[in-house]
Design an enzyme around this catalytic site. Sequence first.
Site, PDB file in Angstrom:
ATOM      1  N   HIS A   1      -9.327   5.295   4.694  1.00  0.00           N
ATOM      2  CA  HIS A   1      -8.182   5.399   3.779  1.00  0.00           C
ATOM      3  C   HIS A   1      -6.973   5.910   4.541  1.00  0.00           C
ATOM      4  O   HIS A   1      -7.107   6.518   5.590  1.00  0.00           O
ATOM      5  CB  HIS A   1      -8.450   6.468   2.703  1.00  0.00           C
ATOM      6  N   TYR A   2      -5.781   5.751   3.941  1.00  0.00           N
ATOM      7  CA  TYR A   2      -4.695   6.659   4.313  1.00  0.00           C
ATOM      8  C   TYR A   2      -4.434   7.579   3.138  1.00  0.00           C
ATOM      9  O   TYR A   2      -4.764   7.263   1.990  1.00  0.00           O
ATOM     10  CB  TYR A   2      -3.447   5.952   4.825  1.00  0.00           C
ATOM     11  N   THR A   3      -3.812   8.738   3.460  1.00  0.00           N
ATOM     12  CA  THR A   3      -3.629   9.750   2.403  1.00  0.00           C
ATOM     13  C   THR A   3      -2.530   9.358   1.421  1.00  0.00           C
ATOM     14  O   THR A   3      -2.627   9.670   0.228  1.00  0.00           O
ATOM     15  CB  THR A   3      -3.256  11.111   3.007  1.00  0.00           C
TER      16      THR A   3
ATOM     17  N   GLU B   1     -10.083  10.149   5.221  1.00  0.00           N
ATOM     18  CA  GLU B   1      -8.661  10.035   4.868  1.00  0.00           C
ATOM     19  C   GLU B   1      -7.836  10.259   6.133  1.00  0.00           C
ATOM     20  O   GLU B   1      -7.951  11.297   6.792  1.00  0.00           O
ATOM     21  CB  GLU B   1      -8.265  11.077   3.813  1.00  0.00           C
TER      22      GLU B   1
HETATM   23 ZN   LIG Z   1      -7.901   5.159  -0.364  1.00  0.00          ZN
END
Ligand SMILES: [Zn+2]
Length: 257
Positions: free
Chosen positions: A34-36, A99
Amino acid sequence: MIERPDSPVVGALHPSANFGERKGGAIPSILLLHYTGVESAAKAISWLSDPVSEVSCHYVVDEAGFVTQMVAEAKRAWHAGAGAWAGDTDINSSSIGIEIQNVGHAAGYPPFPDRQIAAVIALCRDIVARHHIRAERVLAHSDVAPSRKIDPGERFPWATLAAAGIGHWVPPAPVRADDTGVGLGTSGPFVAEMQTMLRNYGYAVMPSGHLDTATEFVITAFQRHFRPARVDGRIDQSTFATLQALSAALPAETMIT
Ligand SMILES: [Zn+2]
């Protein structure tokens, strides 16, 4: 609550109360990136440990490559939400979530710094080795939730990870300016063939032969991960050829029939 890190690359623990047990005795078989999408890793960590948020992840990697663990790998963190991959609809139970700090598309979507990616690679390498996670199950959040999520996005350097032995990837077929492909509303065997290949790879899409909104989201997610030069949700020859090559590069026993 986590008391000791699962990985030697962890720099700090910041326990989150937002976790549960993996359902049905599931073990981690997906590594989800993910990215935050918030302004700083500190802010992300604060939110991911706030009981009000009801979200969490196993690891956060900041821009400098510092790794914080928040939930023990044995536990079910709450990062994926509604989604599906290869028929599995409880992604949180079957995954480990990382993340990666980046403000995201809504705030300029800067490139991921090299030292951050180096840390992501080291962390992924350790997790994949310890849990025997298959290369083709190192996924983007957008892969498992294509209608809701776009992270970590088309600037995430999947090719760099693949060169380091992380994830399943083939060089994308060249994009041609004069090939704009077909888009939303198109029907036909070509669309059905694309949908079938996407489904066989793991994406949640029905081979209806009609390029509907759900299919457009899945094609967009595929492009973000595997053909990032043009992310438009259309089936062009480059997208089709890239998916064909990617599918052909899968070991046969992983195909869903
Ligand atoms: Zn995500």
